[in-house]
Design an enzyme around this catalytic site. Structure first.
Site, PDB file in Angstrom:
ATOM      1  N   LYS A  40       0.916  -1.231  -0.063  1.00 21.67           N
ATOM      2  CA  LYS A  40       0.075  -0.030  -0.069  1.00 21.67           C
ATOM      3  C   LYS A  40       1.007   1.293   0.029  1.00 21.67           C
ATOM      4  CE  LYS A  40      -0.162  -0.281   5.093  1.00 21.67           C
ATOM      5  NZ  LYS A  40      -1.047  -0.753   6.296  1.00 21.67           N
ATOM      6  N   ARG A 139     -10.311   0.258  14.560  1.00 21.41           N
ATOM      7  CA  ARG A 139     -10.274   0.951  13.140  1.00 21.41           C
ATOM      8  C   ARG A 139     -11.018   0.556  12.055  1.00 21.41           C
ATOM      9  NH1 ARG A 139      -4.218   1.373  10.230  1.00 21.41           N
ATOM     10  NH2 ARG A 139      -4.732  -0.917  10.067  1.00 21.41           N
ATOM     11  N   TYR A 261      14.570  30.978   7.254  1.00 20.31           N
ATOM     12  CA  TYR A 261      13.299  31.665   7.608  1.00 20.31           C
ATOM     13  C   TYR A 261      13.180  31.794   8.891  1.00 20.31           C
ATOM     14  CZ  TYR A 261      11.404  31.120   2.818  1.00 20.31           C
ATOM     15  OH  TYR A 261      10.880  31.250   1.611  1.00 20.31           O
ATOM     16  N   MET A 309      11.099  24.877   1.936  1.00 21.09           N
ATOM     17  CA  MET A 309      10.367  24.157   0.966  1.00 21.09           C
ATOM     18  C   MET A 309      11.336  23.041   0.193  1.00 21.09           C
ATOM     19  SD  MET A 309       7.526  24.773  -1.935  1.00 21.09           S
ATOM     20  CE  MET A 309       6.301  25.743  -0.817  1.00 21.09           C
TER      21      MET A 309
END
Ligand SMILES: *Cc1c(COP(=O)(O)O)cnc(C)c1O
Length: 384
Positions: A40, A139, A261, A309
């Site tokens: 998956k 779940r 930043y 980023m």
């Protein structure tokens, strides 16, 4: 250097031979059970098609994906004999797509079972399915009440061939956790009441809890990809992934200068800073800000300031300038810092680091177990 590799800011190397070796190792832990594979989430970010083909060549013929569309994408790449199980089961009105693409749903609720009965009526033949029961994770899976109702309803599985009764462990990586035994007991109690059929129980970590937890089919994912299956124990799995990223530029900063930043890092003295072509858009999480490391020839170099980023900054004062220059590589995931260590630095788990690996990396598929000349897989995704 291949062109594609030269064009990319970072190179992710995925060792399919190590995945195959890990599969063989997990299989060697089983007594009678079959060993499936969880592929998956694009095989935990490593490329489901490459990984599933490599595992199929190793004899694996049970594959688990989460979503219907993952199963549809994988189907044409696997032999017809391979079973693909879809863990989420059919969402409403998707049952006939399962039939069309020969995918086996894991049925997780009475309404999913009803939908699959209906699909069998429409298809006018019996259809295979796994039924999951909840044993404490809350779940997915039939609730205790739904199982009780099943016991009194002889038509509950009308038209359905029950391949496996399945449940999932919540705390298996912690071998001393009381939840493991509680789930085992709950599963065994349910099995006694329900129609006799094969079972599927353990994930990677569950395999190491012992044979009682295996059932007839185990479903490892993480351990195949090199993640440690047992918390607090040494990792028996081979490492699968390495990630190296390139230096864009270096600069010398002086006492009082800030990096990145927010100006969260301020130099206490003269430092050499390298700006690296990987950032949080590549899955190098912002939570590595000010606390992760990269390695240069095995020497740790700290991340300074906030991860951006597309870039991150390293303090490379302690390594030779000849080694860290524009175009040079630094190691982000390597023998010096395997996936689980990377995860610990960011306060997460290896699963999240792998499934976050970015789309911008150049991906190089290798097989260190097989001499290069004998490799059947092309060594890169883009080779002609
Ligand atoms: C993801 C998943 C697995 C594989 O778990 P790992 O811990 O990665 O081995 C097995 N079963 C189910 C139901 C899952 O969701």
């Amino acid at each position: 250097m291949a062109d594609r590799e030269k064009q990319a800011g970072a190179v992710l190397t995925i060792d399919l031979g190590a995945i195959r070796a890990n599969y063989r190792f997990l299989r060697s832990q089983l007594a009678g059970a079959s060993c499936g594979a969880a592929v998956k989430a694009d095989a935990y970010g490593l490329g489901a098609i490459h990984v599933a083909k490599a595992l199929a060549a190793e004899g694996c013929d049970h594959f688990f994906v989460a979503h219907l569309d993952e199963g549809i994408a994988l189907r044409p790449h696997l032999p017809a004999s391979a079973d693909i199980f879809v863990l989420h089961g059919p969402l409403p009105d998707t049952e006939l797509e399962f039939v069309e693409h020969r995918l086996i749903p894991v049925l997780n609720s009475a309404s999913q079972v009803a939908g699959w009965r209906q699909a069998a009526r429409i298809a006018a033949r019996r259809l295979p399915a796994v039924v999951q029961v909840d044993t404490g994770m809350s779940r997915l899976g039939l609730s205790r009440q739904e199982v009780e109702n099943w016991l009194y309803d002889p038509d509950f599985l009308r038209g359905i061939d029950l391949c496996y009764l399945m449940t999932h462990l919540a705390c298996a990586e912690r071998q001393d956790h009381p939840m493991n035994a509680a789930q085992l007991e709950a599963f065994q109690a349910l099995r006694k009441k329900l129609p006799q059929c094969r079972t599927s129980f353990a994930n990677s970590s569950g395999i190491f809890l012992g044979q009682k937890y295996h059932g007839d089919l185990v479903r490892p994912g993480a351990a195949l990809y090199g993640i440690a299956p047992v918390q607090g124990a040494s990792n028996p799995m081979q490492s699968v992934v390495t990630l190296k990223a390139r230096v864009i530029q270096t600069r010398v900063i002086d006492r009082g200068d800030c990096v990145g930043y927010g100006g969260t890092y301020r130099a206490a003295g003269r430092r050499r800073i390298a700006t690296i072509a990987t950032g949080y858009a590549d899955g190098w999480l912002r939570s590595f800000s000010g606390r992760g490391f990269a390695h240069v020839d095995g020497v740790p170099v700290p991340v300074v300031g906030n991860v951006s980023m597309d870039t991150l900054a390293l303090d490379v004062t302690d390594v030779s300038a000849d080694r860290v220059h524009a175009g040079a590589y630094v190691d982000l995931i390597s023998a010096s810092q395997p996936v689980d260590d990377v995860a610990a630095l960011a306060g997460t788990i290896g699963y999240e680091i792998l499934t976050s690996l970015g789309a911008r990396y150049h991906r190089d598929y290798v097989d260190t177990q097989t001499p290069r000349a004998a490799q059947r897989q092309p060594s890169t995704e883009f080779s002609i």
